[in-house]
Scaffold this active site. Structure first.
Site, PDB file in Angstrom:
ATOM      1  N   HIS A  98      10.619  75.195  -5.001  1.00 45.28           N
ATOM      2  CA  HIS A  98      11.379  74.108  -4.069  1.00 45.28           C
ATOM      3  C   HIS A  98      11.159  74.746  -2.539  1.00 45.28           C
ATOM      4  O   HIS A  98      10.954  75.932  -2.300  1.00 45.28           O
ATOM      5  CB  HIS A  98      12.879  74.619  -4.417  1.00 45.28           C
ATOM      6  CG  HIS A  98      13.727  73.200  -3.584  1.00 45.28           C
ATOM      7  ND1 HIS A  98      13.893  73.158  -2.240  1.00 45.28           N
ATOM      8  CD2 HIS A  98      14.189  72.170  -4.117  1.00 45.28           C
ATOM      9  CE1 HIS A  98      14.452  72.118  -1.975  1.00 45.28           C
ATOM     10  NE2 HIS A  98      14.671  71.469  -3.265  1.00 45.28           N
ATOM     11  N   GLU A 167       8.548  66.505  -3.278  1.00 50.11           N
ATOM     12  CA  GLU A 167       9.363  66.121  -2.537  1.00 50.11           C
ATOM     13  C   GLU A 167       9.145  66.594  -0.889  1.00 50.11           C
ATOM     14  O   GLU A 167       8.773  67.626  -0.721  1.00 50.11           O
ATOM     15  CB  GLU A 167      10.744  67.249  -2.722  1.00 50.11           C
ATOM     16  CG  GLU A 167      11.265  67.321  -3.870  1.00 50.11           C
ATOM     17  CD  GLU A 167      12.726  67.799  -3.943  1.00 50.11           C
ATOM     18  OE1 GLU A 167      13.533  67.189  -4.199  1.00 50.11           O
ATOM     19  OE2 GLU A 167      12.638  69.183  -3.982  1.00 50.11           O
TER      20      GLU A 167
HETATM   21  P1  13P Z   1      18.568  66.015  -0.598  1.00 49.92           P
HETATM   22  O1  13P Z   1      18.696  64.989  -1.598  1.00 49.92           O
HETATM   23  O2  13P Z   1      19.933  66.623  -0.301  1.00 49.92           O
HETATM   24  O3  13P Z   1      17.830  65.589   0.686  1.00 49.92           O
HETATM   25  O4  13P Z   1      17.788  67.148  -1.350  1.00 49.92           O
HETATM   26  C1  13P Z   1      16.705  66.906  -2.037  1.00 49.92           C
HETATM   27  C2  13P Z   1      16.235  68.198  -2.838  1.00 49.92           C
HETATM   28  O5  13P Z   1      15.892  69.223  -2.156  1.00 49.92           O
HETATM   29  C3  13P Z   1      16.352  68.291  -4.061  1.00 49.92           C
HETATM   30  O6  13P Z   1      15.788  69.407  -4.689  1.00 49.92           O
END
Ligand code: 13P
Length: 248
Positions: A98, A167
């Site tokens: 992450h 992400e």
């Molecule tokens: P948000 O949905 O709060 O932007 O976070 C995304 C995230 O990091 C999921 O792992």
């Protein structure tokens, strides 16, 4: 690849035992035939995993750890949790790579070791990748994603327990999501990079400011098999809306 659509709730460092009752409606939804293909997975903080296990005992909802140590079993690592410990608690998944942990110093090499160890313990991996805003502006997103994938998945022989979560770092917690074309291009590039490594069609998920409003657009992005939801997943009503709007 299965027909499942993944809805992943990453609670990060939020939640307490008093928040558990808010999950009742979600449990009801998960039992409805209409939502059979919704694969719901919760990633509570370590301190709440046991409570979540009890709460979801008679459901199809899975639970995972938000991170793990790269040593598979036991060791003198204060404050760490091993893949074996997650497995013993009943976790089926673990998030690795992450961006919040990469920012805190986690390297590609470390991520690779964690993935190998967690796979050895039969955990399924949610492997997170994504470019920063600076990298996006420099137009090096493709190279960044390629490096993260190649380094993170080095030496992997069996890909069947890996999910990819794209992400973009600049989208996490900002309320800003990528433009439709940009997201489709990046997802398609990820697919191409992966296809050079394995014939297994890993599910690619999107994460970053997913909410009950923008989901109507996001669900139409080609190549996406689900969503990794941060802040909106802590609000059961919003998380339920995300699932309903995607499946309906
Ligand atoms: P948000 O949905 O709060 O932007 O976070 C995304 C995230 O990091 C999921 O792992």
């Amino acid at each position: 690849m299965t027909n499942n659509i993944y809805f992943i709730a990453n609670w990060k460092m939020y939640g307490s035992t008093s928040t558990l009752s808010s999950l009742n409606k979600l449990i009801n939804l998960s039992k409805q035939k209409k939502y059979n293909k919704a694969k719901i997975i919760y990633f509570p903080p370590f301190t709440l995993i046991y409570n979540f296990m009890n709460k979801f005992k008679k459901t199809k909802i899975s639970i995972g750890g938000q991170n793990c140590h790269h040593i598979e079993n036991y060791g003198s690592f204060t404050g760490s949790i091993s893949p074996k410990m997650l497995k013993e608690l009943g976790c089926r998944y673990v998030i690795i790579g992450h961006s919040e942990n990469r920012t805190a110093g986690e390297t590609d090499a470390n991520i690779n070791k964690k993935i190998l160890s967690a796979l050895n313990k039969n955990l399924k991996i949610v492997f997170c990748i994504g470019e920063t805003l600076k990298e996006k502006r420099k137009k090096i997103t493709h190279t960044i994603l390629k490096n993260q994938i190649n380094k993170g998945l080095k030496g992997i022989k069996n890909y069947k327990n890996i999910l990819i979560a794209y992400e973009p770092v600049w989208s996490i917690g900002t309320g800003v999501i990528p433009k439709h074309n940009e997201l489709e291009t990046n997802v398609s590039n990820i697919r191409k990079i992966l296809s050079k490594k394995t014939s297994v069609k890993l599910p690619i998920l999107y994460g970053g400011s997913v909410n009950d409003k923008n989901i109507s657009n996001l669900k139409n992005i080609r190549g996406i098999k689900g969503f990794l939801v941060g802040s909106a997943s802590q609000n059961s009503k919003k998380f339920i809306d995300i699932i309903k709007k995607t499946i309906n």
